[in-house]
Each structure stands twice: as C-alpha cells, then as structure tokens.
Design an enzyme around this catalytic site. Structure first.
Site, short mmCIF file in Angstrom:
data_model
loop_
_atom_site.label_atom_id
_atom_site.label_comp_id
_atom_site.label_asym_id
_atom_site.label_seq_id
_atom_site.Cartn_x
_atom_site.Cartn_y
_atom_site.Cartn_z
N ILE A 178 0.83 -1.20 0.00
CA ILE A 178 0.00 0.00 0.00
C ILE A 178 0.87 1.26 0.00
O ILE A 178 1.99 1.25 0.52
CB ILE A 178 -0.97 -0.01 1.22
CG1 ILE A 178 -1.95 1.17 1.18
CG2 ILE A 178 -0.22 -0.11 2.53
CD1 ILE A 178 -3.09 1.07 2.20
N CYS A 179 0.34 2.32 -0.59
CA CYS A 179 0.94 3.66 -0.56
C CYS A 179 2.26 3.69 -1.33
O CYS A 179 2.28 3.47 -2.54
CB CYS A 179 1.08 4.12 0.89
SG CYS A 179 1.44 5.87 1.11
N ALA A 180 3.36 3.95 -0.68
CA ALA A 180 4.66 3.98 -1.34
C ALA A 180 5.31 2.61 -1.44
O ALA A 180 6.27 2.42 -2.18
CB ALA A 180 5.60 4.93 -0.59
N TYR A 232 0.35 5.24 -3.92
CA TYR A 232 0.21 6.66 -3.64
C TYR A 232 0.55 7.39 -4.94
O TYR A 232 1.53 7.04 -5.61
CB TYR A 232 1.15 7.07 -2.50
CG TYR A 232 0.83 8.43 -1.96
CD1 TYR A 232 -0.24 8.60 -1.09
CD2 TYR A 232 1.57 9.54 -2.32
CE1 TYR A 232 -0.56 9.86 -0.59
CE2 TYR A 232 1.26 10.80 -1.83
CZ TYR A 232 0.19 10.95 -0.96
OH TYR A 232 -0.12 12.18 -0.48
#
Length: 189
Positions: free
Chosen positions: A104-106, A125
């Site tokens: 998730i995200c970075a 992200y």
C-alpha cells in the site's frame, strides 16, 4: 486451519496503514506476525509513533511460509524495504510459491526495486506513479487493485478497503463483510 499474514514494520512506516492492516486481519481470524525490518526493538513510524514488532524479520522468515506478506507504506519505510536484500528474498520466495503479496501507498516501489510482479496491474500513492509506470500497468482510478496474487492500494485513506480485500482473499467474502459491518464500513467485493 488459520491463515497467516506477515506484516513488515520498517522505520518510517505509515502507522495507519500498518495498524489498520494488522487489526482488520486479526478481526478476520488471520494469524498476524509483525516483523521488524531491523530487529525486534520498537520501530518509529512516519508520525513519530513507536510500534513494537512481534519478532525480527529474520526470526519471522525462519518461521515461514505465510499466506500473505503485507508491506505498509510510508516513504521512509518503503525506502528501507527497497534497500533490504532480505525483503527482496522474502518477496521472491512468496511470489514463486504463488502466495499473496500486498503493498500500500509507497510500498509498491519496493516491489519494483526487487523485480516483483512485473507487468501486473497495480496502484500506489499518486506521487509513486513515475517509479512504477515502466514496470507495471498502473491504475489511477481504483483504491484497491488485485491482479492475481498481488493486492495494492493507494494510501492511508484506503487502508480499510485494502485490509478487507486481503481478508476476503484469506478468510472469504462473508468474513470480510462481517468484519466490515462490525467496523461500520461497507465492503464491496
């Protein structure tokens, strides 16, 4: 038999993404092991919150396999996972065995760094997109993307959807719906 998850906790990890994943998976009846990338001592997250891992990454790897390996984001944590040979080895073993990997995200940048799931659809992200578009089919318009054994998500605000998708894959749609209901969330399969 209970399903198992390994969540990597690296210095600079996004606390919400880590905590929500660990909490939701445990509510779904999944056995969660939290592994500290740099050892078993408390890890300082991206918002200066300290979290204590269950064990070191080395100890966790010795106890594998896990049904899913989860990589929370946070720029510092993601960079640390990118730089870790042990993470690369773990992810390659997970991928070659056909087991789930979730980022998730970075954190999808760690997948790219270690050559994991190349060519698959994923999201991250938004600021991470330039690091991913050459190796993956990047999806801009979904909070959670699943392509085979890869599950990715965009950031802290999508962490519940992300964790529920992992729960669905390991514990079934009914269990994921039950967990979502208890959290006053809607779960869309």
């Amino acid at each position: 038999m209970s399903k198992s998850a390994l969540i990597i906790l690296a210095p600079g990890a996004e606390e919400m993404e880590f905590t929500i994943a660990a909490d939701v998976l445990r509510r779904a009846g999944i056995t969660v092991t939290v592994a500290g990338l740099t050892g078993s001592e408390p890890v300082k997250g991206s918002r200066d919150i300290y979290i204590v891992p269950d064990k070191s990454l080395k100890q966790a790897v010795d106890a594998q396999p896990y049904d899913v390996v989860v990589l929370p984001g946070g720029l510092g944590g993601s960079n640390a996972m990118c730089d870790s040979q042990a993470i690369g080895d773990l992810l390659r073993a997970q991928e070659s065995a056909g087991r789930l990997i979730a980022a998730i995200c970075a954190a999808p940048t760690a997948l790219a760094k270690h050559g994991i799931a190349t060519g698959k659809s994923l999201t991250s992200y938004p600021a991470m997109k330039p690091q991913l578009i050459d190796k993956y089919c990047y999806v801009d318009d979904k909070n959670v993307v699943q392509d085979g054994n890869l599950i990715t998500s965009r950031g802290p605000g999508t962490a519940f959807e992300f964790a529920l998708k992992i729960s669905e894959q390991l514990a079934g749609a009914e269990k994921a719906k039950e967990v979502a209901k208890g959290l006053l969330l809607t779960f869309n399969e």
